[in-house]
Design an enzyme around this catalytic site. Structure first.
Site, PDB file in Angstrom:
ATOM      1  N   LYS A  11       0.831  -1.206   0.000  1.00  0.00           N
ATOM      2  CA  LYS A  11       0.000   0.000   0.000  1.00  0.00           C
ATOM      3  C   LYS A  11       0.872   1.266   0.000  1.00  0.00           C
ATOM      4  CE  LYS A  11      -3.777  -2.356   2.443  1.00  0.00           C
ATOM      5  NZ  LYS A  11      -4.833  -2.206   3.486  1.00  0.00           N
ATOM      6  N   TYR A  51     -12.402  -2.746  -3.429  1.00  0.00           N
ATOM      7  CA  TYR A  51     -12.857  -2.880  -2.041  1.00  0.00           C
ATOM      8  C   TYR A  51     -14.390  -2.840  -1.931  1.00  0.00           C
ATOM      9  CZ  TYR A  51      -8.206  -2.606   0.130  1.00  0.00           C
ATOM     10  OH  TYR A  51      -6.923  -2.869   0.557  1.00  0.00           O
ATOM     11  N   PHE A  59     -15.559   2.909   7.369  1.00  0.00           N
ATOM     12  CA  PHE A  59     -14.208   3.329   6.990  1.00  0.00           C
ATOM     13  C   PHE A  59     -13.963   3.289   5.478  1.00  0.00           C
ATOM     14  CE2 PHE A  59     -14.027  -1.214   8.178  1.00  0.00           C
ATOM     15  CZ  PHE A  59     -13.518  -1.769   7.008  1.00  0.00           C
ATOM     16  N   ARG A  87      -0.927 -14.344   4.444  1.00  0.00           N
ATOM     17  CA  ARG A  87      -1.645 -13.715   5.554  1.00  0.00           C
ATOM     18  C   ARG A  87      -0.893 -13.884   6.871  1.00  0.00           C
ATOM     19  NH1 ARG A  87      -6.456 -11.631   4.391  1.00  0.00           N
ATOM     20  NH2 ARG A  87      -7.422 -11.963   6.421  1.00  0.00           N
ATOM     21  N   THR A  93      -4.739  -7.622  10.806  1.00  0.00           N
ATOM     22  CA  THR A  93      -5.135  -6.380  10.104  1.00  0.00           C
ATOM     23  C   THR A  93      -4.752  -5.145  10.912  1.00  0.00           C
ATOM     24  OG1 THR A  93      -7.013  -7.583   9.174  1.00  0.00           O
ATOM     25  CG2 THR A  93      -7.105  -5.179   9.063  1.00  0.00           C
ATOM     26  N   ARG A 104       3.198  -6.298   9.202  1.00  0.00           N
ATOM     27  CA  ARG A 104       2.454  -5.182   9.799  1.00  0.00           C
ATOM     28  C   ARG A 104       3.045  -4.761  11.147  1.00  0.00           C
ATOM     29  NH1 ARG A 104      -3.205  -7.647   7.656  1.00  0.00           N
ATOM     30  NH2 ARG A 104      -3.456  -6.344   5.795  1.00  0.00           N
ATOM     31  N   ASN A 114      -1.960   0.013   6.918  1.00  0.00           N
ATOM     32  CA  ASN A 114      -1.416  -1.263   7.386  1.00  0.00           C
ATOM     33  C   ASN A 114      -0.538  -1.966   6.350  1.00  0.00           C
ATOM     34  OD1 ASN A 114      -3.448  -2.114   5.740  1.00  0.00           O
ATOM     35  ND2 ASN A 114      -4.409  -3.500   7.207  1.00  0.00           N
ATOM     36  N   HIS A 117      -1.872  -5.682   1.642  1.00  0.00           N
ATOM     37  CA  HIS A 117      -3.142  -6.391   1.499  1.00  0.00           C
ATOM     38  C   HIS A 117      -2.836  -7.778   0.964  1.00  0.00           C
ATOM     39  CE1 HIS A 117      -7.247  -7.408   0.360  1.00  0.00           C
ATOM     40  NE2 HIS A 117      -6.703  -7.914  -0.733  1.00  0.00           N
ATOM     41  N   GLU A 128      -9.556 -11.092  -7.194  1.00  0.00           N
ATOM     42  CA  GLU A 128      -8.658  -9.954  -6.974  1.00  0.00           C
ATOM     43  C   GLU A 128      -7.515  -9.939  -7.993  1.00  0.00           C
ATOM     44  OE1 GLU A 128      -9.410  -9.228  -2.204  1.00  0.00           O
ATOM     45  OE2 GLU A 128      -7.444  -9.910  -2.852  1.00  0.00           O
TER      46      GLU A 128
HETATM   47  P1  CMP Z   1      -7.090  -4.902   3.868  1.00  0.00           P
HETATM   48  O1  CMP Z   1      -6.544  -6.243   4.160  1.00  0.00           O
HETATM   49  O2  CMP Z   1      -6.536  -4.169   2.706  1.00  0.00           O
HETATM   50  O3  CMP Z   1      -8.682  -5.036   3.659  1.00  0.00           O
HETATM   51  C1  CMP Z   1      -9.587  -4.025   4.000  1.00  0.00           C
HETATM   52  C2  CMP Z   1      -8.934  -2.868   4.681  1.00  0.00           C
HETATM   53  O4  CMP Z   1      -9.790  -2.010   5.377  1.00  0.00           O
HETATM   54  C3  CMP Z   1      -7.998  -3.402   5.748  1.00  0.00           C
HETATM   55  O5  CMP Z   1      -6.892  -3.999   5.155  1.00  0.00           O
HETATM   56  C4  CMP Z   1      -7.721  -2.145   6.560  1.00  0.00           C
HETATM   57  O6  CMP Z   1      -6.628  -1.402   6.037  1.00  0.00           O
HETATM   58  C5  CMP Z   1      -8.994  -1.367   6.333  1.00  0.00           C
HETATM   59  N1  CMP Z   1      -9.727  -1.299   7.596  1.00  0.00           N
HETATM   60  C6  CMP Z   1     -10.297  -2.309   8.252  1.00  0.00           C
HETATM   61  N2  CMP Z   1     -10.876  -1.858   9.379  1.00  0.00           N
HETATM   62  C7  CMP Z   1     -10.649  -0.529   9.428  1.00  0.00           C
HETATM   63  C8  CMP Z   1     -10.982   0.490  10.346  1.00  0.00           C
HETATM   64  N3  CMP Z   1     -11.686   0.226  11.455  1.00  0.00           N
HETATM   65  N4  CMP Z   1     -10.588   1.747  10.063  1.00  0.00           N
HETATM   66  C9  CMP Z   1      -9.893   2.012   8.932  1.00  0.00           C
HETATM   67  N5  CMP Z   1      -9.540   1.070   8.015  1.00  0.00           N
HETATM   68  C10 CMP Z   1      -9.918  -0.178   8.276  1.00  0.00           C
END
Ligand code: CMP
Length: 141
Positions: A11, A51, A59, A87, A93, A104, A114, A117, A128
């Site tokens: 990212k 997404y 969010f 993962r 996450t 992470r 984070n 992905h 994807e």
């Molecule tokens: P990712 O694995 O890319 O998939 C969905 C993304 O949403 C996740 O990583 C986070 O970066 C983001 N995400 C999930 N929960 C939250 C949250 N509470 N606030 C902001 N971003 C979020």
């Protein structure tokens, strides 16, 4: 073990922090092979579509805004149990809950920023990968 493919994204925060090499080294040191890669700045439509499953989440706007804020590295990883392995290497996450040594834990500032992905299941991985790559852009070795 099943040989699988999974979509990985470094990212905007990971690209900005200049840790692309460290992240790819983590993958390659753990039997994952990069079979496709491109550094791109996502459009609003690409990020929203990618997404879409999170569209109803509070969010969503923040997530899309962040994902278009700078270049990302899109990759397809291939290897034994690649989806789960990726993962595991990424960590939880929310970096606050990520295990020691995970990507992470090492590099991420917050749940929003984070760093990486990774697809969460075989069906998602297929969708994807197809969202960003044509079949002739994948180079299995
Ligand atoms: P990712 O694995 O890319 O998939 C969905 C993304 O949403 C996740 O990583 C986070 O970066 C983001 N995400 C999930 N929960 C939250 C949250 N509470 N606030 C902001 N971003 C979020």
């Amino acid at each position: 073990m099943t040989t699988e493919r999974t979509l990985s994204i470094i990212k905007p925060d990971g690209v900005k922090k200049n840790v692309i090499g460290k992240i790819i080294d983590t993958f390659e040191s753990n039997h994952l092979t990069v079979i496709a890669a491109k550094l791109v700045q996502l459009t609003q439509n690409e990020a929203e579509g990618f997404y879409a499953v999170h569209k109803a989440r509070p969010f969503f706007g923040e997530l899309v805004q962040f994902m278009v804020s700078g270049p990302v590295l899109l990759m397809v990883l291939e290897g034994p149990d690649a989806i789960a392995k990726n993962r595991e290497l990424m960590g939880a996450t929310n970096p606050a809950n990520a295990a020691e040594g995970t990507i992470r834990k090492r590099f991420s500032a917050s749940i929003g920023e984070n760093t990486v992905h990774g697809s969460d299941a075989p069906e998602t991985a297929k969708t994807e990968i197809a969202w960003f790559f044509a079949e002739n852009e994948l180079f299995t070795r």
